[in-house]
Write a protein that holds these residues in place. Structure first.
Motif: not given
Ligand SMILES: [Zn+2]
Length: 84
Positions: A66-84
């Motif tokens: 679950t901690q990896c899932s949270v970390a992956n999710m956070r990284a995903y949202y960071e990428r989305q945010k930076n892509a905008v």
């Protein structure tokens, strides 16, 4: 309360110690394996064994920590945010 085959004191103590170490003693009450979790219809289980990134935390039905899932999710949202 659902019946669960007791995993044995040795195994239970190991998981309980791991859960306590991780700061969440309640995790010891989660099923000890994915099979048991599925049989109970739950969503998380706790083996007390660190994942490949060294997290001691419950795992989900896909065996993901679950901690990896949270970390992956956070990284995903960071990428989305930076892509905008
Ligand atoms: Zn992990």
């Amino acid at each position: 309360m659902t019946h669960r085959d007791f995993e044995g004191w040795e195994e239970y103590c190991r998981r309980r110690a791991a859960a306590k170490e991780a700061g969440s003693p309640d995790w010891a009450r989660l099923p000890q394996s994915r099979d048991v979790m599925l049989a109970e219809g739950g969503k998380l289980y706790f083996t007390g064994i660190p994942c490949k990134n060294g997290h001691i935390s419950p795992r989900d039905g896909n065996r993901n920590c679950t901690q990896c899932s949270v970390a992956n999710m956070r990284a995903y949202y960071e990428r989305q945010k930076n892509a905008v």
